[in-house]
Scaffold this active site. Structure first.
Site, short mmCIF file in Angstrom:
data_model
loop_
_atom_site.label_atom_id
_atom_site.label_comp_id
_atom_site.label_asym_id
_atom_site.label_seq_id
_atom_site.Cartn_x
_atom_site.Cartn_y
_atom_site.Cartn_z
N LYS A 132 0.79 -1.24 0.00
CA LYS A 132 0.00 0.00 0.00
C LYS A 132 0.82 1.28 0.00
O LYS A 132 0.42 2.26 -0.62
CB LYS A 132 -0.96 -0.01 1.20
CG LYS A 132 -2.03 -1.08 1.09
CD LYS A 132 -2.98 -1.03 2.26
CE LYS A 132 -3.90 -2.23 2.27
NZ LYS A 132 -4.90 -2.15 3.33
N GLY A 162 -2.22 0.09 18.42
CA GLY A 162 -1.45 -0.22 17.22
C GLY A 162 -1.00 1.04 16.51
O GLY A 162 -1.76 2.00 16.38
N GLY A 178 -13.90 -6.47 12.02
CA GLY A 178 -13.48 -5.70 10.84
C GLY A 178 -14.12 -6.12 9.52
O GLY A 178 -13.71 -5.62 8.46
N TYR A 187 -11.16 -9.70 11.38
CA TYR A 187 -12.48 -10.32 11.17
C TYR A 187 -12.41 -11.83 11.14
O TYR A 187 -13.44 -12.51 11.12
CB TYR A 187 -13.14 -9.79 9.89
CG TYR A 187 -12.31 -10.01 8.65
CD1 TYR A 187 -11.44 -9.02 8.21
CD2 TYR A 187 -12.40 -11.19 7.94
CE1 TYR A 187 -10.66 -9.22 7.09
CE2 TYR A 187 -11.62 -11.40 6.82
CZ TYR A 187 -10.76 -10.41 6.40
OH TYR A 187 -9.97 -10.61 5.29
N THR A 243 5.50 -1.24 20.76
CA THR A 243 6.75 -0.48 20.61
C THR A 243 6.39 0.99 20.77
O THR A 243 5.84 1.62 19.87
CB THR A 243 7.37 -0.74 19.21
OG1 THR A 243 7.42 -2.15 19.00
CG2 THR A 243 8.74 -0.13 19.09
N GLY A 296 0.91 0.08 9.92
CA GLY A 296 0.26 0.68 8.75
C GLY A 296 -1.22 0.94 8.99
O GLY A 296 -1.74 2.04 8.72
N ALA A 297 -1.93 -0.06 9.51
CA ALA A 297 -3.38 0.09 9.72
C ALA A 297 -3.66 1.10 10.83
O ALA A 297 -4.60 1.90 10.72
CB ALA A 297 -3.99 -1.27 10.07
N ASP A 308 -9.61 2.57 2.20
CA ASP A 308 -9.57 1.94 3.53
C ASP A 308 -10.00 2.91 4.63
O ASP A 308 -10.72 2.54 5.56
CB ASP A 308 -8.14 1.52 3.88
CG ASP A 308 -7.69 0.27 3.16
OD1 ASP A 308 -8.56 -0.55 2.81
OD2 ASP A 308 -6.47 0.11 2.98
P1 ATR Z 1 -0.51 -3.54 9.58
O1 ATR Z 1 -0.24 -3.04 8.20
O2 ATR Z 1 -1.53 -4.64 9.65
O3 ATR Z 1 -0.81 -2.43 10.55
P2 ATR Z 1 2.12 -3.64 10.73
O4 ATR Z 1 2.45 -2.31 10.13
O5 ATR Z 1 3.15 -4.73 10.71
O6 ATR Z 1 0.83 -4.27 10.07
O7 ATR Z 1 1.67 -3.35 12.27
C1 ATR Z 1 1.33 -4.37 13.16
C2 ATR Z 1 0.86 -3.73 14.47
O8 ATR Z 1 0.44 -4.76 15.37
C3 ATR Z 1 1.91 -2.95 15.20
O9 ATR Z 1 1.31 -1.91 15.91
C4 ATR Z 1 2.48 -4.01 16.16
O10 ATR Z 1 3.16 -3.50 17.28
P3 ATR Z 1 4.75 -3.14 17.18
O11 ATR Z 1 4.79 -1.79 16.52
O12 ATR Z 1 5.20 -3.13 18.57
O13 ATR Z 1 5.37 -4.23 16.34
C5 ATR Z 1 1.19 -4.67 16.58
N1 ATR Z 1 1.37 -6.01 17.14
C6 ATR Z 1 1.72 -7.14 16.47
N2 ATR Z 1 1.76 -8.20 17.31
C7 ATR Z 1 1.44 -7.73 18.55
C8 ATR Z 1 1.32 -8.31 19.85
N3 ATR Z 1 1.54 -9.61 20.03
N4 ATR Z 1 0.95 -7.53 20.88
C9 ATR Z 1 0.72 -6.20 20.69
N5 ATR Z 1 0.83 -5.58 19.49
C10 ATR Z 1 1.19 -6.33 18.45
#
Ligand code: ATR
Length: 310
Positions: free
Chosen positions: A77, A157, A270, A249, A183, A160-161, A132
């Protein structure tokens, strides 16, 4: 009720597709092909596994093969932004392209979606949209009965989303937005961007110090059965929210949504977001109103039809 029979594929069949990596889980072909069938359109929608380093060449292929439209999903994207000939303001504002409309000039020299043109010569250009971000807000309103304007929101979160959701909610005029991410530095970075672009929004990082109207999960935690709930429920009990939305979803009820339902919150997953981004893409390609209920039914059948989350 009998299903509408799709038109047979011929040399005139128009093509659309979703590209991503991985892509086999995608429910978009079921949703769009149901829409084409119900409107009697001689179109088909495919799903293709395209690696990010092949995205540019895939777009060139689709351009010369007369594709009408493409949806892009993870990981394309943001990459696609620089590969478009024209960016719609939606793609510019939210910094991502999830829908490409292929356009050519009609007999009057007006750039027109190629899906509306029987015969066209001359160059084809790619116009990138983002459907989106609007879909998030539409689904919050229609599926969760939640109005973002003036609301206090906890967003989980900052990937990206999460970024797209945060920017769109800020644009919608939420009052206070708490950004919580595993993070922390990513939440801090996103909060700075929101503060810069939407100074009227009170944006903070970490957990709220008050009740909120809704919690929105934009993390990927909950996709797998063993995933932790992406919110510390001891530190912030889910009952402090009126409603909880999970962008996931599949499964239909994540552990977060289950906890929210048990705490008496309104909940939605979702599926609506997937549906509304698809419906908007469909309308851009065909310039016809999307048959929403047929698309929703096809999605539900595809995603939950076995009775078990896949
Ligand atoms: P997307 O495009 O679906 O948003 P992404 O950019 O990889 O995918 O982001 C994934 C998100 O899910 C991030 O906010 C990630 O947290 P980090 O920034 O710390 O990596 C979060 N995430 C993934 N696994 C997680 C977990 N087990 N607990 C909490 N947050 C999680």
């Amino acid at each position: 009720m009998s299903e509408p029979v799709p038109k047979p594929v011929t040399a005139s069949t128009r093509l659309a597709a979703v590209w991503g990596a991985p892509i086999r889980h995608s429910a978009s072909p079921a949703m769009h092909n149901a829409a084409f069938a119900v409107l009697g359109l001689d179109w088909r929608y495919l799903a293709c596994e395209v690696e990010p380093e092949r995205l540019a060449v895939a777009l060139e292929g689709a351009r010369v093969m007369g594709f009408c439209g493409v949806n892009l999903t993870v990981p394309h994207k943001r990459l696609a932004l620089e590969m478009m000939d024209v960016l719609d303001p939606s793609a510019e504002a939210w910094g991502a392209v999830n829908t490409v409309v292929f356009e050519a000039e009609n007999a009057e020299g007006v750039w027109t979606p190629v899906g509306l043109l029987k015969n066209f010569r001359g160059p084809v250009r790619l116009r990138g949209y983002n459907t989106d971000a609007d879909a998030i807000v539409r689904s919050l309103r229609e599926d969760l009965l939640m109005e973002p304007r003036g609301a206090r929101v906890l967003l989980l979160g900052a990937g990206g989303a999460g970024r797209a959701a945060a920017l769109r909610l800020a644009d919608e005029g939420v009052e206070t937005l708490w950004l919580q991410n595993r993070t922390e530095s990513k939440a801090v970075e996103l909060a700075a961007e929101i503060a810069d672009r939407f100074p009227a929004v009170d944006v903070r990082t970490g957990l709220p110090d008050s009740d909120v109207e809704f919690i929105l999960n934009a993390t990927s935690s909950g996709l797998k059965a063993e995933d932790p709930i992406p919110l510390d429920l001891e530190a912030y009990p889910v009952a402090r929210a009126d409603a909880v939305y999970d962008m996931i979803y599949r499964p239909s009820e994540t552990p977060l949504l289950k906890a929210a339902r048990e705490a008496g919150c309104r909940t939605a997953n979702g599926l609506g977001m997937l549906l509304y981004q698809g419906a908007a893409a469909f309308e851009l390609w065909t310039q016809r109103p999307a048959p929403i209920e047929a698309m929703r039914a096809a999605l539900v059948r595809e995603v939950y039809g076995t009775g078990e989350p896949r």
